[in-house]
Scaffold this active site. Structure first.
Site, PDB file in Angstrom:
ATOM      1  N   LEU A 250       0.816  -1.213   0.000  1.00 19.34           N
ATOM      2  CA  LEU A 250       0.000   0.000   0.000  1.00 19.34           C
ATOM      3  C   LEU A 250       0.852   1.266   0.000  1.00 19.34           C
ATOM      4  O   LEU A 250       0.584   2.209  -0.729  1.00 19.34           O
ATOM      5  CB  LEU A 250      -0.936   0.020   1.214  1.00 19.34           C
ATOM      6  CG  LEU A 250      -1.938  -1.120   1.308  1.00 19.34           C
ATOM      7  CD1 LEU A 250      -2.894  -0.888   2.471  1.00 19.34           C
ATOM      8  CD2 LEU A 250      -2.715  -1.266   0.018  1.00 19.34           C
TER       9      LEU A 250
ATOM     10  N   TYR B 249     -10.740  -5.401   6.236  1.00 18.83           N
ATOM     11  CA  TYR B 249      -9.979  -4.325   5.574  1.00 18.83           C
ATOM     12  C   TYR B 249      -9.464  -4.689   4.184  1.00 18.83           C
ATOM     13  O   TYR B 249      -9.609  -5.818   3.750  1.00 18.83           O
ATOM     14  CB  TYR B 249      -8.914  -3.737   6.488  1.00 18.83           C
ATOM     15  CG  TYR B 249      -7.763  -4.608   6.985  1.00 18.83           C
ATOM     16  CD1 TYR B 249      -7.509  -5.883   6.515  1.00 18.83           C
ATOM     17  CD2 TYR B 249      -6.899  -4.073   7.956  1.00 18.83           C
ATOM     18  CE1 TYR B 249      -6.437  -6.618   6.994  1.00 18.83           C
ATOM     19  CE2 TYR B 249      -5.823  -4.799   8.438  1.00 18.83           C
ATOM     20  CZ  TYR B 249      -5.594  -6.074   7.958  1.00 18.83           C
ATOM     21  OH  TYR B 249      -4.543  -6.776   8.419  1.00 18.83           O
ATOM     22  N   GLU B 250      -8.946  -3.690   3.529  1.00 20.86           N
ATOM     23  CA  GLU B 250      -8.539  -3.786   2.108  1.00 20.86           C
ATOM     24  C   GLU B 250      -9.689  -4.282   1.243  1.00 20.86           C
ATOM     25  O   GLU B 250      -9.522  -5.102   0.362  1.00 20.86           O
ATOM     26  CB  GLU B 250      -7.326  -4.710   1.945  1.00 20.86           C
ATOM     27  CG  GLU B 250      -6.159  -4.224   2.726  1.00 20.86           C
ATOM     28  CD  GLU B 250      -4.968  -3.900   1.855  1.00 20.86           C
ATOM     29  OE1 GLU B 250      -3.964  -3.509   2.415  1.00 20.86           O
ATOM     30  OE2 GLU B 250      -5.057  -4.017   0.626  1.00 20.86           O
ATOM     31  N   GLY B 251     -10.851  -3.754   1.507  1.00 24.55           N
ATOM     32  CA  GLY B 251     -12.045  -4.199   0.811  1.00 24.55           C
ATOM     33  C   GLY B 251     -12.700  -5.292   1.622  1.00 24.55           C
ATOM     34  O   GLY B 251     -12.114  -6.363   1.816  1.00 24.55           O
TER      35      GLY B 251
ATOM     36  N   GLN C 267     -15.190  -7.773  -2.022  1.00 25.59           N
ATOM     37  CA  GLN C 267     -14.444  -8.748  -2.843  1.00 25.59           C
ATOM     38  C   GLN C 267     -15.402  -9.508  -3.754  1.00 25.59           C
ATOM     39  O   GLN C 267     -15.114  -9.762  -4.919  1.00 25.59           O
ATOM     40  CB  GLN C 267     -13.692  -9.777  -1.970  1.00 25.59           C
ATOM     41  CG  GLN C 267     -12.751  -9.193  -0.939  1.00 25.59           C
ATOM     42  CD  GLN C 267     -11.721  -8.253  -1.521  1.00 25.59           C
ATOM     43  OE1 GLN C 267     -11.283  -8.408  -2.650  1.00 25.59           O
ATOM     44  NE2 GLN C 267     -11.339  -7.250  -0.753  1.00 25.59           N
TER      45      GLN C 267
END
Lengths: 403, 634
Positions: free
Chosen positions: B93, B362-364, B369
């Site tokens: 990131l 997190y991260e989507g 997803q």
């Protein structure tokens, strides 16, 4: 009796004027008629550039015959097949069955779709950059797709600098014996009708017009021969500048158009109050229109001219007053963009028109709504408490115009 | 696909595992307990060459492949999920956007420090109103010539406060949704860039997570990543890769829990034999191992695709979603195998159980997803998805001018001069008890006013400013300093007059909605990060007990004349900047191809660039081929 005019050496205007047509394309009102232009070139071979509308068919044929003066017609160049120009094609073919036709492949297809019987052996299909020689004169074909039909092309005579520009540079109004733009006070008598023609007929296709203007900039034009309206032989800068503005959707002038939709005069009163307040602040380049009694082609035309527009509309059946709705739909259809707008809404119980107008504008390109919201909301009639809002709208418009 | 890692990968795994077991495992419990960032361990990871694994050696990276990076994250997470995410957030990131979208100068400037671990990277996208939907981004970066003026805040930022370099996403062109977002490199220590307190999290407590606050931070133009408006693309592309890191982290956490459970099941004897010999437990272990193997293949395969520059967005989403989903199942089963012992603090499985949960969020989120995966299979749902999100500041467009220079007296004088210049006439006034909805001016107290005695300051100021008295909801409802009908807010009275002076009001959304239509808002508050300052025309950062008496004195003109009927002051709102967009116009019929909309009817997904249109596509209206289209920019 024939009634043709000489354009320049070897070239003659053989078209006709129609003052009886009420609605051009059966939609746009005409008050001063329209001309259908066609041209004959007398070289080693004889060439006719386009034909004319059925309404002037007899005059057109007489003119062609008179100019040919007994010679056969060798070539027919068809730049644009729309029936106000191609309607009399069959009359030409009946009289000169061996004429060689030059057109784009699409033009041939469209003509057949319109029901004309064409002999394929007599058709030469041309593409961008193809040329044809008629003796002294050699012409080059310039494709002009979507100005304003897909099959359209222009023809440039490289010998004498004549550009047959099809519907581009055309105009409403009949010629009344004159032919050249410089035989009129064009900026006074013609520009409004030229604008109304361009904006309503070709307005949507600004990018395509830009593409053609770029090609035209590369050649030395001496005569601009459109299919409607006068021939240009001087002051090219004037008309090209107009086309530059219109085709890039750039306003010609800083000014305010106020278009109102009013059922009983209350929205009209508010619009008038705004115009008066603007004038009091020195903003006098304003136009006030009743959307119900003004044909939408005039509204479109003026909106291509002015930088600012105020929509003042009553709410009708929980929607926008239909003629105003129609105006907005036409704006969208004609790709109108890059204007600064303000909204006055009215209604007697559930006021919706402002929100809906703003939504309609958000579907167009580069439209700015002044104040980012409905500027003035009127409940049935403009009363004391609304006056400050009208005043501040006038202030905002004046400030924005002075930028 | 090889289905097997190479000896080099296994060597790396052994190296990271040895490091993790020696350096991280012994302190993992205390890191977790104390919410502590393992600075020493991170420094050593840099020394070991783990902080720049998948980046070019030219910029100080290790030149290894994506799979090596995934293995490193997996191995760290196997002993401590928090340490795993430190590496993941740093590498995919914080560093990736610079490596992938940075220009040569930016790469030379930032990558060597990041790849060597001398500096740590982070990524700032999430905001209070923009999580799964980045279109809601409210942080702004205003073009001020040589620099962007960055304002706003980011929440839940991994490595926040510990990192030195932040890739921050902000709106450079408002009003056009995701196309108006740009990515900026922001360095720790710049004026106006501050951090909120570290969150007290359920899991991954060794990783630092905090809020980032930007208050007029000047970001030099050369720190723009890519071009203006590319931010959303950069963010999405970064997250695609980041998902591999999080998938590896989830895999590692599950692997750690699984190994601990297997070990324990061999030792724990019940009914005369180790519990692993009970079918109930043996089957559990069989299922756990199967899930782990599935997850591992998904993660490694996505890493391999990324390395090969093949499309991998869907595969990375599948890996992230599956690995994290099974991480919850595996850690849950591991705890079950441990029984009561696993439920105790200090047990690894207890920590793994808590650490795993974040990986489905997190991260989507895993819901997002599935959106990503489904969109790859079925195309994006509906045209609405690309429609610009229209959002406004809670109180419409404000000037946001803060008076900062000089003494408190100077600031107050500057404020009063600005107000007079805008046309406020302080020789006239309205009674203090004028109903809020009818008031031309209101002086309003928030909780920051402090004790009840300080309401005298509000009363004095209201008299001097010719204003009525208002308050925030808690001041009326909880503190009861004023009657309930005096509080301003969405659920209370709406103020639509010309001047609102907010004293000690923080600016909760509810309150801001109540002053949306105020012509001018003035904010006085001692917290420079208070939201009210983002929604005011003029502001002074300072204590109300100091500023209010000064302001009262400056506005006091003795007895006020009765105010004439209010004339609403209206300002000309600035024109919205318009970001040009490319369209393609058909010369066969005039139809416009809009890349944002695509041509869903003919299976061209929204967002498809004209050059990427599949072969054989024709104008849906007239059949013209793509070479018959002309490009325009509007």
């Amino acid at each position: 009796m024939n009634c043709y005019r000489k354009v320049t050496d070897d070239l003659y205007w053989v078209g006709g004027n129609d003052r009886r047509l009420a609605l051009f394309e059966n939609i746009h009102p005409l008050y001063h008629g329209v001309s259908y232009n066609a041209y004959v070139l007398l070289d080693e071979k004889t060439v006719l550039f386009d034909t004319a509308d059925w309404a002037v068919g007899r005059q057109f044929i007489e003119n062609v015959k008179a100019v040919l003066d007994g010679r056969p017609l060798d070539y027919l160049v068809i730049n644009h097949v729309e029936p106000d120009h191609a309607a009399t094609l069959e009359e030409i073919l009946l009289r000169w069955p061996d004429v060689q036709m030059i057109m784009t492949a699409k033009a041939a297809m469209f003509l057949r779709n319109f029901g004309y019987t064409l002999n394929g052996d007599n058709i030469r299909e041309v593409k961008e950059g193809d040329t044809a020689s008629f003796g002294k004169h050699t012409v080059a074909f310039v494709m002009a797709p979507m100005v304003h039909w897909p099959e359209a092309m222009m023809t440039f005579d490289t010998t004498n600098g004549v550009l047959f520009s099809a519907d581009a540079f055309g105009s409403f109004r009949s010629l009344d014996g004159k032919l050249f733009a410089d035989e009129f006070d064009f900026d006074r008598e013609w520009i409004d009708e030229a604008r109304r023609y361009y904006t309503n007929i070709v307005g949507k296709y600004g990018p395509q017009v830009q593409a053609v203007l770029k090609k035209a900039a590369k050649v030395d034009i001496k005569y601009l021969c459109p299919l409607h309206g006068p021939v240009w032989r001087k002051d090219f800068g004037y008309i090209l500048d107009k086309y530059q503005h219109w085709s890039t959707y750039t306003p010609e002038e800083k000014g305010v158009m106020i278009v109102y939709a009013s059922m009983y005069g209350n929205t009209e009163n508010t619009a008038e109050l705004l115009a008066a307040k603007l004038a009091a602040k020195g903003v006098t380049n304003t136009r006030l229109y009743d959307v119900s009694s003004t044909h939408v082609s005039y509204l479109i035309s003026d909106l291509f001219k002015y930088s600012h527009i105020v929509f003042a509309s009553v709410t009708y059946n929980l929607g926008i007053f239909p003629p105003m709705h129609n105006f907005l739909a036409d704006m969208k259809a004609l790709n109108l963009q890059n204007r600064t707008c303000a909204i006055i809404e009215n209604g007697s119980w559930a006021i919706q028109s402002g929100k809906l107008i703003k939504e309609a504008l958000s579907g167009m390109k580069k439209m700015t709504v002044l104040g980012d919201d409905v500027s003035v909301t009127i409940n049935s009639s403009c009363r004391e408490q609304n006056v400050a809002d009208v005043e501040s709208l006038a202030d905002a418009l004046a400030a924005d115009l002075s930028k | 696909m090889l289905y097997q890692t190479t000896p080099a990968h296994e060597e790396l795994r052994a190296k990271v595992r040895a490091f993790a077991e020696a350096e991280v495992k012994p302190i993992a419990f205390s890191l977790d307990k104390n919410n502590e960032f393992p600075r020493d361990a991170v420094r050593k990871m840099g020394e070991l060459g783990l902080m720049g694994l998948p980046y070019e050696t030219e910029y100080g990276g290790a030149g290894a492949d994506v799979l090596s990076y995934a293995i490193a994250v997996e191995e760290l997470a196997r002993v401590d999920g928090g340490t795993g995410v430190i590496l993941s957030a740093h590498t995919s990131l914080g560093t990736y956007p610079i490596a992938a979208f940075g220009n040569e100068e930016q790469k030379r400037k930032y990558l060597p420090d990041l790849c060597s671990g001398r500096k740590v990277g982070a990524f700032g996208l999430t905001e209070p109103n923009a999580g799964s939907d980045a279109g809601g981004t409210e942080t702004t970066a205003e073009d001020r010539g040589d620099y962007y003026l960055l304002n706003g805040n980011k929440i839940f930022i991994t490595n926040g406060g510990e990192a030195d370099t932040y890739v921050v996403f902000a709106v450079t062109t408002p009003g056009i949704g995701t196309r108006g977002i740009s990515a900026l490199i922001v360095e720790k220590g710049w004026e106006g860039f501050t951090f909120g307190d570290h969150y007290d999290k359920m899991g991954i407590r060794s990783s630092a997570t905090c809020e980032l606050n930007f208050n007029n931070v000047k970001v030099p133009k050369e720190n723009l990543l890519g071009k203006e408006g590319m931010g959303f693309k950069i963010a999405m592309s970064t997250l695609d890769g980041g998902r591999i890191g999080i998938a590896a982290q989830a895999l590692g956490i599950a692997q750690g829990a699984y190994e601990a459970a297997v070990e324990y099941s061999k030792e724990r004897v019940q009914f005369g034999r180790p519990i692993c010999q009970q079918q109930a437990i043996a089957f559990k272990i069989a299922d756990m191992a199967t899930k782990l193997r599935c997850a591992r293949f998904l993660v490694y395969s996505a890493a391999e695709l990324k390395q090969a520059h093949a499309p991998y967005g869907m595969e990375a989403a599948m890996a992230k979603q599956y690995a994290s989903d099974i991480a919850l199942e595996v850690t849950n089963d591991a705890m079950q195998i441990f029984g009561g012992a696993g439920f105790m603090k200090g047990m690894e499985v207890e920590r793994f159980y808590r650490d795993a949960k974040i990986t489905t969020i997190y991260e989507g989120t895993n819901e997002i997803q599935r959106v990503v995966i489904a969109a790859h299979i079925l195309g994006k749902a509906g045209k609405a998805s690309s429609a610009p999100v229209q959002r406004q500041a809670e109180t419409s467009i404000r000037k946001k001018i803060l008076f900062k220079d000089g003494s408190a007296q100077d600031k107050v004088e500057a404020l009063v001069a600005a107000l007079k210049k805008d046309g406020h006439d302080f020789t006239v006034g309205i009674p203090a008890d004028t109903p809020i909805v009818q008031a031309e001016r209101v002086v309003s107290a928030g909780k920051g006013i402090g004790e009840r005695g300080n309401m005298k300051l509000i009363e004095d100021l209201a008299r001097a400013a010719g204003a009525a008295i208002g308050s925030s909801r808690p001041v009326a409802e909880t503190l009861q300093y004023v009657p309930l009908n005096r509080y301003v807010g969405m659920s209370g009275q709406k103020f639509t007059g010309n001047l609102y002076i907010a004293c000690g009001i923080s600016g909760a959304v509810q309150h801001l909605k109540g002053i949306k239509d105020a012509a001018y808002v003035v904010a006085i508050n001692n917290d420079p990060n208070a939201k009210i300052f983002k929604n005011c025309d003029y502001g002074i950062v300072g204590d109300v007990t100091e500023i209010l008496p000064l302001l009262t004195a400056a506005l006091d003109t003795g007895e006020k004349q009765p105010a004439p009927p209010m004339v609403k002051m209206k300002r000309v709102a600035p024109k919205k900047p318009y970001a040009p967009q490319k369209y393609y116009v058909c010369t066969g019929c005039g139809n416009e191809y809009d890349p944002l909309r695509g041509d869903p009817e003919n299976e061209v997904k929204p967002g498809t660039a004209f050059k990427d249109i599949p072969a054989g596509w024709m104008c849906p209206h007239c059949g013209e081929t793509p070479d018959g289209f002309i490009e325009i920019e509007v």
